[in-house]
Structures are given as structure tokens and as C-alpha cells.
Design a protein around this motif. Structure first.
Motif, PDB file in Angstrom:
ATOM      1  N   PRO A  74      -8.107  18.757 -33.034  1.00  0.00           N
ATOM      2  CA  PRO A  74      -8.394  19.469 -31.739  1.00  0.00           C
ATOM      3  C   PRO A  74      -7.770  18.168 -30.589  1.00  0.00           C
ATOM      4  O   PRO A  74      -7.166  18.779 -29.619  1.00  0.00           O
ATOM      5  CB  PRO A  74      -9.939  19.456 -31.514  1.00  0.00           C
ATOM      6  CG  PRO A  74     -10.439  19.704 -33.026  1.00  0.00           C
ATOM      7  CD  PRO A  74      -9.550  18.681 -33.531  1.00  0.00           C
ATOM      8  N   MET A  75      -8.092  17.006 -30.754  1.00  0.00           N
ATOM      9  CA  MET A  75      -7.224  16.209 -29.612  1.00  0.00           C
ATOM     10  C   MET A  75      -5.872  16.322 -29.782  1.00  0.00           C
ATOM     11  O   MET A  75      -5.231  16.414 -28.701  1.00  0.00           O
ATOM     12  CB  MET A  75      -7.641  14.923 -29.962  1.00  0.00           C
ATOM     13  CG  MET A  75      -9.199  14.406 -29.583  1.00  0.00           C
ATOM     14  SD  MET A  75      -9.351  14.175 -27.826  1.00  0.00           S
ATOM     15  CE  MET A  75     -11.074  13.894 -27.401  1.00  0.00           C
ATOM     16  N   HIS A 114       0.066   8.537 -32.654  1.00  0.00           N
ATOM     17  CA  HIS A 114      -0.003   9.690 -31.696  1.00  0.00           C
ATOM     18  C   HIS A 114      -1.313   9.233 -30.867  1.00  0.00           C
ATOM     19  O   HIS A 114      -2.262   8.731 -31.029  1.00  0.00           O
ATOM     20  CB  HIS A 114      -0.080  11.030 -32.362  1.00  0.00           C
ATOM     21  CG  HIS A 114       0.041  12.127 -31.413  1.00  0.00           C
ATOM     22  ND1 HIS A 114      -0.898  12.679 -30.825  1.00  0.00           N
ATOM     23  CD2 HIS A 114       1.347  12.599 -31.267  1.00  0.00           C
ATOM     24  CE1 HIS A 114      -0.184  13.676 -30.257  1.00  0.00           C
ATOM     25  NE2 HIS A 114       1.067  13.542 -30.440  1.00  0.00           N
ATOM     26  N   PHE A 115      -0.859   9.888 -29.735  1.00  0.00           N
ATOM     27  CA  PHE A 115      -1.788   9.681 -28.400  1.00  0.00           C
ATOM     28  C   PHE A 115      -3.124  10.221 -28.736  1.00  0.00           C
ATOM     29  O   PHE A 115      -4.154   9.908 -28.255  1.00  0.00           O
ATOM     30  CB  PHE A 115      -1.251  10.078 -27.127  1.00  0.00           C
ATOM     31  CG  PHE A 115      -2.089   9.609 -25.943  1.00  0.00           C
ATOM     32  CD1 PHE A 115      -1.967   8.493 -25.520  1.00  0.00           C
ATOM     33  CD2 PHE A 115      -2.651  10.705 -25.267  1.00  0.00           C
ATOM     34  CE1 PHE A 115      -2.519   8.023 -24.310  1.00  0.00           C
ATOM     35  CE2 PHE A 115      -3.786  10.334 -24.069  1.00  0.00           C
ATOM     36  CZ  PHE A 115      -3.455   8.764 -23.636  1.00  0.00           C
ATOM     37  N   ALA A 116      -3.242  11.408 -29.722  1.00  0.00           N
ATOM     38  CA  ALA A 116      -4.294  12.296 -29.846  1.00  0.00           C
ATOM     39  C   ALA A 116      -5.170  11.460 -30.709  1.00  0.00           C
ATOM     40  O   ALA A 116      -6.421  11.338 -30.471  1.00  0.00           O
ATOM     41  CB  ALA A 116      -4.111  13.416 -30.193  1.00  0.00           C
ATOM     42  N   ASP A 117      -4.449  10.664 -31.838  1.00  0.00           N
ATOM     43  CA  ASP A 117      -5.354   9.774 -32.379  1.00  0.00           C
ATOM     44  C   ASP A 117      -6.315   8.576 -31.719  1.00  0.00           C
ATOM     45  O   ASP A 117      -7.388   8.214 -31.973  1.00  0.00           O
ATOM     46  CB  ASP A 117      -4.678   9.221 -33.659  1.00  0.00           C
ATOM     47  CG  ASP A 117      -4.039  10.173 -34.804  1.00  0.00           C
ATOM     48  OD1 ASP A 117      -4.648  11.430 -34.544  1.00  0.00           O
ATOM     49  OD2 ASP A 117      -3.153  10.160 -35.268  1.00  0.00           O
ATOM     50  N   ILE A 118      -5.351   7.994 -30.991  1.00  0.00           N
ATOM     51  CA  ILE A 118      -5.993   6.946 -30.121  1.00  0.00           C
ATOM     52  C   ILE A 118      -6.962   7.376 -29.206  1.00  0.00           C
ATOM     53  O   ILE A 118      -8.104   6.896 -29.111  1.00  0.00           O
ATOM     54  CB  ILE A 118      -4.784   6.331 -29.149  1.00  0.00           C
ATOM     55  CG1 ILE A 118      -3.785   5.743 -29.981  1.00  0.00           C
ATOM     56  CG2 ILE A 118      -5.346   5.338 -28.419  1.00  0.00           C
ATOM     57  CD1 ILE A 118      -2.586   5.237 -29.269  1.00  0.00           C
ATOM     58  N   ASN A 131     -15.917  11.470 -38.466  1.00  0.00           N
ATOM     59  CA  ASN A 131     -16.157  11.885 -37.165  1.00  0.00           C
ATOM     60  C   ASN A 131     -14.529  11.936 -36.422  1.00  0.00           C
ATOM     61  O   ASN A 131     -14.275  12.851 -35.771  1.00  0.00           O
ATOM     62  CB  ASN A 131     -16.972  11.078 -36.233  1.00  0.00           C
ATOM     63  CG  ASN A 131     -17.377  11.760 -34.951  1.00  0.00           C
ATOM     64  OD1 ASN A 131     -17.233  12.813 -34.659  1.00  0.00           O
ATOM     65  ND2 ASN A 131     -17.736  11.033 -34.073  1.00  0.00           N
ATOM     66  N   PHE A 132     -13.933  11.028 -36.744  1.00  0.00           N
ATOM     67  CA  PHE A 132     -12.505  10.762 -36.456  1.00  0.00           C
ATOM     68  C   PHE A 132     -11.782  12.126 -36.723  1.00  0.00           C
ATOM     69  O   PHE A 132     -10.892  12.682 -36.326  1.00  0.00           O
ATOM     70  CB  PHE A 132     -11.899   9.364 -36.731  1.00  0.00           C
ATOM     71  CG  PHE A 132     -10.351   9.443 -36.464  1.00  0.00           C
ATOM     72  CD1 PHE A 132      -9.975   8.890 -35.281  1.00  0.00           C
ATOM     73  CD2 PHE A 132      -9.303   9.641 -37.508  1.00  0.00           C
ATOM     74  CE1 PHE A 132      -8.638   8.849 -34.828  1.00  0.00           C
ATOM     75  CE2 PHE A 132      -8.100   9.416 -37.343  1.00  0.00           C
ATOM     76  CZ  PHE A 132      -7.695   8.962 -35.862  1.00  0.00           C
ATOM     77  N   LEU A 184     -15.333   4.993 -29.953  1.00  0.00           N
ATOM     78  CA  LEU A 184     -15.735   3.773 -29.556  1.00  0.00           C
ATOM     79  C   LEU A 184     -16.767   3.825 -28.365  1.00  0.00           C
ATOM     80  O   LEU A 184     -17.743   2.886 -28.080  1.00  0.00           O
ATOM     81  CB  LEU A 184     -14.643   2.873 -29.251  1.00  0.00           C
ATOM     82  CG  LEU A 184     -13.678   2.327 -30.526  1.00  0.00           C
ATOM     83  CD1 LEU A 184     -12.390   1.608 -29.998  1.00  0.00           C
ATOM     84  CD2 LEU A 184     -14.688   1.405 -31.373  1.00  0.00           C
ATOM     85  N   VAL A 185     -16.414   4.808 -27.463  1.00  0.00           N
ATOM     86  CA  VAL A 185     -17.391   4.942 -26.280  1.00  0.00           C
ATOM     87  C   VAL A 185     -18.670   5.495 -26.713  1.00  0.00           C
ATOM     88  O   VAL A 185     -19.740   4.969 -26.028  1.00  0.00           O
ATOM     89  CB  VAL A 185     -16.871   6.142 -25.385  1.00  0.00           C
ATOM     90  CG1 VAL A 185     -17.878   6.424 -24.210  1.00  0.00           C
ATOM     91  CG2 VAL A 185     -15.457   5.338 -24.722  1.00  0.00           C
TER      92      VAL A 185
END
Length: 472
Positions: free
Chosen positions: A261-262, A276-280, A254-255, A287-288
Motif C-alpha cells: 500500500p505504501m 524504493h522510497f515506499a519500502d523505506i 508487518n513490513f 521503526l517509529v
């Protein structure tokens, strides 16, 4: 003086050393034994302390295991009782209608049965009339013969009418009996449903009895209950661990479905350390999803990771459930959209490399696009069930970790005892080695003591027999 000492030959130094070692033999032995006993006592005290900690840990593990088993048994008994209560409410709610229907059917059957009873016809007066006519003297009277002939015809007609009436009555009785069959079948069907409900309640009651017996054994803390709980905890640990590994695979896939796209959404964003901020952002979304799944399971009282949620009222839990489900479905739709966008981005890159859209098979593209769309929507819903193996893994880990630590402490206690005993034996060996080094002075000492003992034996004999003088 120093020059004199340095001028001594080596053999003299060797003799001086042997004499010094011989003279210091007793204090050296005492020192070796004292050090050995010191280390032996220290390691023995350490082993006793570790053994005491192991005993306390075993007691704690026993309490934790019994508490977990008691909680699981109480939950199972509660669910079985709720099922029995739901079944009884369902069946008892239908009982008035069933009772009324049975009464109506039995009343109809009784009425039809009464109506279907065969009533024998009343005897006619023709027999008396025929007897009276037969007693009339005929004397070959033609009038009497005509009367008898008329009576015979009338009798035949009456017989025919009576037979037809009897057949009609029998036909009506058969119709009434035939009308009773659906009522009988309905009654049998209703009684079969009642029997099935009673059998289900009895089966669940037997299950509750078994759970109650197990619960009583757990409360009493029997060895059998501890063995069963230990084996159950070990199997839960293994199974839940495998399920968590499978869930980790779902998280990984899923990641990768939503990370690219993120990256397109956060293009030009800064890095947080080496990431990278997209991976985070993709990891936070996953997690949500897992958190919403945990809240959903807690609201349904399937898991009890957060007792505060289970202690809420039904209305508040229903609200949390609907909010969690709505947000979870929304995130699943978001994941499906991101997976769809990912495949489009990959297709654009492949088209740019191939320098034309004709190099890509459209059917394969549609299949891959559909598969990623389904995975992007299904995986967040699958991760919602992660709370169930997570709870089992956490509860089983407490028991398994406690047993492992207890076993390690037991091994450490045995190792410390062995090391202490080894050091005590090493002290004895060191003393023997010390005696081997100074064996020559010891040998001389033994010879001297033996000679002195032999010399002292005649003096002891004289003292024992004072009146006897030795021969000259």
C-alpha cells in the motif's frame, strides 16, 4: 683462480663444505639459540601481555556483572517495597472503617447477649397462701373444699400463663441469639481479610529478605553471587535473543503488510539507491512504532534504557506515556488500514487476472481480509513490548561478550606460550640437525680427543708419583 676453483672435483667441494661447517659450528649454534631465545622471549612477553589484558578484562567483567546484578536487585527490592507500601496504604486506609464496624458489631453482640440472658422468675406468694389455707381445720367443711377447689383452678391457670411467658421469653432469647450469627460471620470475614492482608505482607517481606540477602552477597562480591549472575546472564541472553528473533519475524510480516500500500501511495516516487522510497517509508513506520513502544515502557519504568526519562517527574512521564500510547494506537490503526488496502489491491489484481469477480470466493476473501486487518493492528502493539527483551539482550550481551573475549584472550595466551616453547625447541632441533650434517668431522674430533686423553693419563700419573720411575 676462478678457473682453478671451478675445476675442483665435487668431493673436494664436499670436504671443504664439511670443514667450513665444522669450523662455523659454534657461532652457528649460538646464532640458532639466540634467534630461538629471541622469538621465545617475544612470544612469552606477548603471552604475558595478553594474560594481563585478560586479567583486567576479567576484573572489568566482574565489576560489570556485579553492577548489573546490583541494579537488578535494587529494582526488584524497590518494586517489592512499593507493593508492600501500596498494600499497607490500602489496608490501613480501610482500617478506621473496619475498626468502627467491628466496634459496632461487638457492641450489638454484647447488647443482644445481655438481653438474651435468662432471668429466673420471682417466687409467687401462692405457696404461703396454700400453706395458710391448708392449716385451716376443714372438718368436712364444704366451704373449705370450695376454696381449695378455687385455689386449684387458679393455680392451674397461673401455671399455664407462667409456662407461656417462659416460652415467649425463650423464643425472644433464641431470636436474639439468631440475630448475633450474621454479626459473628461479618466479624470472621473481616478478620479473615485482615489475616489475608497480613499474610500477603509477610510473604512479600520474606521475598524482600531473600532479595536483600542476594543484594548483600552481590555487594560483597562472593563467588556464589558471581556464578548465579553469570548463569542468569547466559539464560537471559538466550531467551531475549529468541524473543528478538520472534520480534524480527513480526517486523518482517508487518513490513510486507504495509509495503505494497505504501507503494500505491508513493507511486512514481524515486528510488534511494537500490531501494524504493515506499519500502523505506514502511521501514521508517515500523521503526517509529518500536521507538514509541520504547518510550512507553520507559515512561512506565518497566525498562531503563534511557535513565533521563526515568528521572523525570511523574507528571512529565505521564504526558510522555499518553502521547506515546496515542501515537502508537494511531500507527496501529494506520497499519490496519494499510493491510486492508493491501488485500483490496491484491483482490483487484486477482479479479483482473480471472476476468470476473465470480472466480474468487467471497467468504475466503472476507476471512483473509479480517486476518490481515487484525495483524495490521496487533503487530505494532506487539512491537511495543520489544523494549523489554531488548534491554535484557543488551545487558546480557555485555556479560556474554566479556566472557567470550576473556576466553579468547586466555586461549591466545596459551597459544603464544606454546608457540614460544615450540620455537625454543625448534632451535635445539635445528642445532642437532646441523650436527647430523657434520657428523663425520665431529666423530673425528671425538676420536682425537679420546686419544689425547689416553695419552695424557701416564703423564698425570708421573706428576702424581714423582719418586717412582717406570720400569725399563
Amino acid at each position: 683462480m676462478a678457473e682453478l676453483l671451478y675445476s675442483l672435483p665435487p668431493w673436494l667441494w664436499f670436504l671443504i663444505g664439511l670443514v667450513a661447517l665444522f669450523l662455523a659450528r659454534k657461532p652457528v649454534h649460538q646464532g640458532i639459540y639466540a634467534v630461538a631465545r629471541l622469538f621465545h622471549q617475544s612470544f612469552r612477553l606477548g603471552a604475558n601481555a595478553v594474560a594481563a589484558a585478560d586479567a583486567r578484562l576479567q576484573l572489568r567483567n566482574r565489576e560489570v556483572l556485579l553492577a548489573l546484578g546490583r541494579e537488578a536487585s535494587e529494582r526488584q527490592i524497590e518494586r517489592d517495597i512499593e507493593r508492600i507500601e501500596h498494600s499497607m496504604k490500602k489496608e490501613l486506609a480501610q482500617y478506621p472503617a473496619l475498626h468502627r464496624r467491628l466496634c459496632e458489631q461487638l457492641a450489638a453482640i454484647d447488647e443482644d447477649y445481655v438481653r438474651s440472658a435468662e432471668v429466673p422468675p420471682a417466687p409467687s406468694n401462692w405457696a404461703k397462701a396454700i400453706k395458710a389455707v391448708a392449716e385451716i381445720p376443714s372438718n368436712q367443711d364444704p366451704v373449705v373444699a370450695d376454696v381449695l377447689e378455687t385455689i386449684h383452678g387458679s393455680m392451674r391457670k397461673a401455671e399455664s400463663k407462667a409456662l407461656e411467658a417462659y416460652r415467649e421469653s425463650a423464643r425472644e432469647r433464641h431470636q436474639l441469639l439468631k440475630r448475633m450469627m450474621p454479626a459473628w460471620r461479618s466479624i470472621l470475614n473481616s478478620l479473615g481479610k485482615v489475616n489475608k492482608a497480613v499474610s500477603s505482607v509477610q510473604q512479600r517481606a520474606r521475598q524482600v529478605d531473600r532479595h536483600m540477602e542476594r543484594y548483600e552477597e552481590i555487594v560483597q562480591g562472593t563467588d556464589r553471587a558471581l556464578r548465579i549472575l553469570s548463569s542468569s546472564s547466559m539464560s537471559q541472553f538466550i531467551v531475549s535473543g529468541l524473543l528478538l528473533v520472534a520480534a524480527a519475524g513480526c517486523v518482517f510480516i508487518n513490513f510486507h503488510l504495509i509495503a505494497r500500500p505504501m507503494g500505491a501511495m508513493w507511486e512514481g516516487a524515486s528510488y534511494f539507491g537500490d531501494y524504493h522510497f515506499a519500502d523505506i517509508s514502511a521501514l521508517v513506520v515500523i521503526l517509529v512504532e518500536i521507538t514509541l513502544g520504547i518510550f512507553t515502557m520507559e515512561s512506565l519504568r518497566i525498562t531503563r534504557l534511557f535513565p533521563a526519562i526515568g528521572a523525570l517527574s511523574d507528571r512529565v512521564r505521564a504526558r510522555i506515556l499518553w502521547v506515546s500510547l496515542s501515537l502508537l494506537i494511531l500507527l496501529a490503526a494506520l497499519g490496519a488500514g494499510l493491510a486492508y488496502t493491501r488485500e483490496l489491491l491484491l483482490q483487484e489484481g486477482a479479479s483482473a487476472v480471472a476476468a470476473g469477480a465470480g472466480a474468487t470466493d467471497s467468504s475466503v476473501f472476507r476471512v483473509v481480509l479480517s486476518a490481515q486487518l487484525v495483524m495490521g493492528f496487533v503487530f505494532p502493539l506487539v512491537l511495543a513490548f520489544l523494549a523489554i527483551p531488548l534491554e535484557s539482550f543488551v545487558n546480557a550481551t555485555r556479560t556474554v561478550l566479556g566472557v567470550s573475549i576473556s576466553f579468547s584472550l586466555r586461549l591466545l595466551s596459551v597459544a603464544l606460550r606454546l608457540i614460544g616453547s615450540g620455537i625454543l625447541r625448534a632451535g635445539s632441533i635445528a642445532a642437532r640437525i646441523y650436527d647430523i650434517v657434520i657428523f663425520f668431522p665431529l666423530w673425528l674430533e671425538a676420536r682425537f680427543l679420546r686419544w689425547r686423553e689416553q695419552v695424557a693419563q701416564p703423564d698425570k700419573a708421573k706428576k702424581a708419583l714423582p719418586g717412582i720411575e717406570p720400569a725399563k
